[in-house]
Every structure is written in structure tokens, then in C-alpha cells.
Enzyme design. Structure first.
Site, mmCIF file in Angstrom:
data_model
loop_
_atom_site.group_PDB
_atom_site.id
_atom_site.type_symbol
_atom_site.label_atom_id
_atom_site.label_comp_id
_atom_site.label_asym_id
_atom_site.label_seq_id
_atom_site.Cartn_x
_atom_site.Cartn_y
_atom_site.Cartn_z
ATOM 1 N N ASP A 23 67.777 82.027 112.122
ATOM 2 C CA ASP A 23 67.324 82.370 110.778
ATOM 3 C C ASP A 23 68.455 83.131 110.062
ATOM 4 O OD1 ASP A 23 65.975 83.209 108.532
ATOM 5 O OD2 ASP A 23 64.904 84.838 109.574
ATOM 6 N N ASN A 25 68.293 84.252 106.749
ATOM 7 C CA ASN A 25 67.922 85.101 105.607
ATOM 8 C C ASN A 25 66.739 86.037 105.871
ATOM 9 O OD1 ASN A 25 65.946 83.207 105.727
ATOM 10 N ND2 ASN A 25 66.001 82.630 103.572
ATOM 11 N N ASP A 27 63.655 85.630 106.856
ATOM 12 C CA ASP A 27 62.232 85.325 106.623
ATOM 13 C C ASP A 27 61.510 84.919 107.911
ATOM 14 O OD1 ASP A 27 63.214 82.815 107.060
ATOM 15 O OD2 ASP A 27 62.442 81.928 105.193
ATOM 16 N N ASP A 31 66.877 78.070 109.809
ATOM 17 C CA ASP A 31 67.236 77.292 108.620
ATOM 18 C C ASP A 31 68.615 76.648 108.772
ATOM 19 O OD1 ASP A 31 68.992 79.519 108.115
ATOM 20 O OD2 ASP A 31 67.213 80.591 107.373
ATOM 21 N N ASP A 100 65.861 63.027 112.255
ATOM 22 C CA ASP A 100 64.600 62.540 112.790
ATOM 23 C C ASP A 100 63.948 61.666 111.724
ATOM 24 O OD1 ASP A 100 62.218 62.514 114.449
ATOM 25 O OD2 ASP A 100 62.849 64.476 115.195
ATOM 26 N N HIS A 329 61.137 69.233 122.192
ATOM 27 C CA HIS A 329 60.237 70.151 121.482
ATOM 28 C C HIS A 329 58.756 69.871 121.753
ATOM 29 C CE1 HIS A 329 60.381 66.501 119.237
ATOM 30 N NE2 HIS A 329 59.334 66.872 118.538
#
Ligand code: GLC
Ligand code: CA
Length: 557
Positions: A23, A25, A27, A31, A100, A329
Site C-alpha cells: 500500500d 498511500n 488507505d 495499489d 487477469d 490467491h
């Protein structure tokens, strides 16, 4: 027969689950800028290709596998500018990017679906699969993969639409040539941006039979697999895709093919058939199903595992190409499932890596596997985020009578969230993943298991992966050698040979916590790589893996 040389056979792929990678930023959500920050790490690891799980606009009912705009980046992940920069910077480092492609279904918030469910007839009416009610109920008894019926009633159209996954993921109607054209145009658009290929989500489910009769009961619902998997037109559609899109680019294509056997795979990925480069064979990951499907605590059966790998290795020879993975995943962590995440954590993580990377095929590393990340071990239901896990809990505990305690154990072993916890970068707060609070908890092991620590330890799992990857470049036998399974009957040792042009590798892996006598252990052959510092004699130590290399001067072995 001489194997045709291709870059995607020689490559090592690294799968990123962007939400949980890095991450940038604060949040709490990974990203694209976060991935950019870590490109140098991926270069250091030595991988050739990044596959990113979906990065497109999505309401995130299934973390991006429900797409509402194929040509827009998910707000939380960044912008198209960020994507272009990431692609440019990756290419600069010699790393390719594959995306994907999720085209069996869209999100129910995709503009096509919004139009499709309008009361008034319009060109999108036939973009999805709609059926009238049967005797006032669902058109048939099929159950969705994430629980419940595979049909959802729509008040506007007074019909049911079909969804193999959640009701927020309506299946596209591939029979409609306009749907196919839209998808092909979208694919060309991405390829023109310079991407290097696609991983195709559940691509063997895009064609359905004409027969919408009830399926055999499996729990509360009927089984839709025989009607939707490897359906009548799937190869026709893929050949059309190849002709109209794929054949124009030098790209990597890999199809996710649940429940497809070797014979089917030869059709999808047969070198001469002009469909895909390879499929994900998931048979070894689907092993051990029971009354409640994957939700059980059966241990791994090594003989069965070997039979599956052996079959794929030997039967695709000369016709197709394998993909190799222990996890992704949708699966628990490799070391927790196939190795030992306690006493022999380090040895078993390295053993699994050796066993997989030395086989014939393109290896896929799932983020965190290279540092031996383990299952999440969540104690509370509230920690789980995954739609499949939560639906399964509801269905099995509330409707099928499984106890809360048993189900929590099954989740600990099998939930997809085991692999979705944040990547462990260092020992700082939130494992260096975010400055904020992460969308899903970081697991407690991060002070011991993290990238920073393993970079500085020569004998770490991370450095072992780097050596394995580097060896692939040095030794053509690893990529192109013939495969031959050894010790088929052994219930503790996974062993095989690879041979090419007078070079022979013998790979010997102990899958148990026990010392195991093994005739293949050599006192003289040179060792290419091993997870123990000193040489074994006569026995394999717990989770020991050794690769021997022998030369045969001037001739074939
Ligand atoms: C694939 C994906 C999985 C997703 C499903 C529906 O199996 O890997 O994560 O939930 O398809 O798109
Ligand atoms: Ca973020």
C-alpha cells in the site's frame, strides 16, 4: 522430439495479489504505486513475468473478479497513468506483465448488465444468460460455486439470470457473437498498451451446453460442472480468440481450467491447436475433496500427489506445456498445506520449491511463497473477508449442521484468505505493508517471516528461491529436459530425473518429518542445489531436497 524454444517456457512467473502486496498511500489497500516501489525487489528475486490479479474497476464483491469496467483501473489501485508507468518501469527491468482476463462473467454493475436487466428490449438483452421460471421457481437445481442457487430472479425482466459464482457475477453469453467481439476488442486494446499476455480466469467455463436440466445432487444443490465445464463450443471460441487477437502478438497465455483432465488440457494447450500456451492444472490443489467439497481436514496423500504430477509431466510431453504451482490467491499457503509450518518450516519451504522448480513447465510463485509465508491462522470468523469462505460458513454451519468449531478448523486449513493476508516486508508495524490499517489482518509471524530479514540471511528461503531461479537460466536441462518419475511406490519420497544432451539431474525430495532411507542418495554425484548445508549419506533427513547433476561426456545418457 526437440522441444520448441519459447520465452514463456523459460520464464518464472510471480503472481501479485495487488490488494495485499504493498500500500503506497496508507488507505490499507495495496495499489499499483506500491507494486512500482517493489519492482527492484522483484528484479532482485530474478523473476521474468508478473501476473497481476485483476486491477480493473470493480465493486469488489470478489476482490476484482467482478469487473464493472474492463478498461478502467480500480480507484483504490490507482490510475491508468500509474499503470502505464508500472508497465514502462517493469519493461525497463526486463520484467513482463500479464493481466487477469475475467470474461466468463462481469460484475452486475457492468453497464452491459445494467442494460441487460432493463425491462425494455435492447441490444444487451442477450449479453447474459436469462431463463424463465420453471413452475414458479429457478430454471433448474444448479448450485453456484460460492453457495446458493446459480440463478437469481430479476424483478424487471421477470426472469432468472445465470451466475456460476456470486449473484454479483452474472455469466456472459458467449454464444452471442457481439459479446465475443466486445471481448476481443477489449483484449486488443490492452495488448496495444503493451502488456505481455493474459491469465484467463475460469476460461474452460465460458461455453454451456444447451441442456439446462437438473444436475446430480451435491449437498443442497445440483452439480453444474458437466453442463458448464469444457462445454461444446469452448475450443471454437478460443480458436476464434486466437485468430482474431492472440496470434498477432508474441505473448503468454495461460488458461485457468478447473476440473480439466490431461486430455482436455491437450486441446486447450496443444502446441498445434492454436488456442493457449498452457493451462493451470489444478488437480493437485483440488485433491482431498469430501462430503463438503474442499471443506475438510484430510491430510495430503503424497502418492496421489505424485501420481497427479507424474501424469501431467509424462502425458503432456511432446504435445503441450505444463504450468507449475503450489498455490495462488484461491489456495492455502504452500508450506502450510504441503510442508510443515512448525519445526521444519524452513526446510520444507525450500524442499517444496526445489520439487516444483525442477519439474518440466513454467513455475509460478505466489507472492509471499518466496519467504515461506504461512496460513493466516485466524481465530475469529470476523477476520475473514472472502465471499467464498463466508458463504460456505453460512451454508455449512447454518444449513448443513456442521459445527462452528469444525468449520473454523476447515477455514484455517482451506480458506482463500490464508493466501490473501498482507505481504510481509519487514518487522515494522503492519509488516511494512501499510501506514494505515490493512483491509485484512497481517499475520502474527511477520517479525520472523519477512523480506527484510531474509534478504540479509544467506541461507534464507528467499535466497534459496533466488538460486533456483538463477539455475533455470544456467541449465537448459531444467527447462527443456525430459522428465521421468522415480520411486513411484514411495510414500515419503518424491523423486524424478531430468535429461538433456548428456546432462542428467536427479531430484530427490523427502516429504516427511522422518529420516528416510533412500537408494538415490549419492555420495559422489555433484550437488546442484540442496536445502541442507552438508551432504546426506544413505538417508534423507526431514524434508531434505537434493538435486544431483551428472554429465555423460560426448553422448547421451
Ligand atoms: C477464479 C479466480 C477466483 C474467482 C473466480 C471467479 O477461480 O481465481 O479468485 O473467485 O474465478 O472469477
Ligand atoms: Ca492504497
Amino acid at each position: 522430439m526437440e522441444e520448441q524454444k519459447k520465452w514463456w517456457k523459460e520464464a518464472v512467473v510471480y503472481q501479485i495479489y495487488p490488494r495485499s502486496f504493498k500500500d503506497s498511500n496508507g488507505d490499507g489497500i495495496g495499489d499499483l504505486r506500491g507494486i512500482l516501489e517493489k519492482l527492484d525487489y522483484l528484479s532482485y528475486l530474478g523473476i521474468d513475468v508478473i501476473w497481476m490479479s485483476p486491477i480493473f474497476q470493480s465493486p469488489n464483491h470478489d476482490n476484482g473478479y467482478d469487473i464493472s469496467d474492463y478498461q478502467g483501473i480500480m480507484d483504490e489501485f490507482g490510475t491508468m497513468e500509474d499503470f502505464r508507468l508500472l508497465l514502462k518501469e517493469s519493461h525497463k527491468r526486463g520484467i513482463k506483465i500479464i493481466l487477469d482476463l475475467v470474461v466468463n462473467h462481469t460484475s452486475d454493475e457492468h453497464p452491459w448488465f445494467i442494460k441487460s436487466r432493463e425491462e425494455k428490449e435492447n441490444p444487451y438483452w442477450d449479453y447474459y444468460i436469462w431463463k424463465p421460471a420453471k413452475n414458479g421457481k429457478e430454471p433448474n437445481n444448479w448450485g453456484a460455486w460460492f453457495g446458493g442457487s446459480a440463478w437469481e430472479y430479476d424483478e424487471n425482466r421477470k426472469k432468472y439470470y445465470f451466475h456460476q459464482f456470486s449473484p454479483h457475477q452474472p455469466d456472459l453469453n458467449w454464444k452471442n457473437p457481439k459479446v465475443r467481439e466486445e471481448i476481443f476488442a477489449m483484449m486488443r486494446w490492452w495488448l496495444e498498451q503493451g502488456i505481455d499476455g493474459f491469465r484467463m480466469d475460469v476460461i474452460n467455463m465460458i461455453s454451456k451446453t444447451e441442456d439446462y436440466s437438473d444436475g446430480a445432487l451435491k449437498g443442497l444443490y445440483g452439480d453444474l460442472s458437466p453442463y458448464c465445464m469444457n462445454g461444446p463450443q469452448v475450443h471454437e471460441y478460443l480458436r476464434e480468440m486466437h485468430e482474431k487477437v492472440l496470434c498477432r502478438y508474441d505473448i503468454m497465455t495461460i488458461g485457468e481450467a478447473m476440473e480439466a483432465g490431461v486430455e482436455e488440457a491437450k486441446k486447450y494447450a496443444g502446441a498445434a491447436r492454436k488456442e493457449l500456451n498452457m493451462v493451470f492444472q489444478l488437480e493437485h490443489l483440488d485433491m482431498g475433496r469430501g462430503q463438503y467439497g474442499k471443506w475438510n481436514d484430510k491430510p495430503v496423500n503424497l502418492k496421489e500427489l505424485k501420481e497427479i504430477f507424474g501424469k501431467w509431466q509424462e502425458e503432456l510431453k511432446g504435445t503441450g506445456w505444463n504450468s507449475l504451482c503450489w498455490s495462488n490467491h484461491d489456495q492455502p499457503r504452500a508450506v502450510s498445506r504441503f510442508g510443515d509450518d512448525g519445526t521444519y518450516w524452513e526446510a520444507s519451504a525450500k524442499m517444496l520449491a526445489t520439487c516444483l522448480h525442477m519439474m518440466r513447465g513454467t513455475p509460478f510463485i505466489y507472492q509471499g511463497e518466496e519467504i515461506g509465508m504461512t496460513n493466516a491462522g485466524f481465530q475469529k470468523l470476523e477476520d475473514y473477508r472472502d465471499v467464498e469462505s463466508l458463504q460456505a460458513y453460512q451454508e455449512l454451519v447454518e444449513e448443513a449442521g456442521v459445527s462452528h468449531g469444525a468449520m473454523m478448523e476447515y477455514l484455517k486449513l482451506k480458506s482463500r484468505d490464508n493466501a490473501r493476508t498482507p505481504m510481509q516486508w519487514n518487522e515494522e508495524r503492519q509488516a511494512g505493508f501499510t501506514e494505515g490499517s490493512p483491509w485484512i489482518p497481517v499475520i502474527g509471524s511477520y517479525p520472523e517471516i519477512n523480506v527484510h530479514k531474509q534478504r540479509s540471511e544467506e541461507s534464507s528461503i528467499l535466497n534459496y528461491y533466488r538460486r533456483l531461479i538463477a539455475l533455470r537460466r544456467e541449465k537448459p536441462v531444467i527447462v527443456y529436459g525430459d522428465f521421468h518419475m522415480l520411486l513411484k511406490e514411495s510414500e515419503s519420497v518424491f523423486a524424478y530425473e531430468r535429461k538433456l544432451d548428456g546432462v542428467k539431474l536427479t531430484v530427490v525430495c523427502n516429504f516427511t518429518t522422518q529420516e528416510t532411507p533412500c537408494g538415490l542418495v549419492s555420495e559422489t554425484a555433484s550437488i546442484l542445489i540442496s536445502n541442507y548445508q552438508d551432504r546426506a549419506s544413505g538417508i534423507l533427513r526431514p524434508y531434505e531436497a537434493v538435486v544431483y547433476e551428472e554429465q555423460c561426456k560426448g553422448g547421451r545418457l
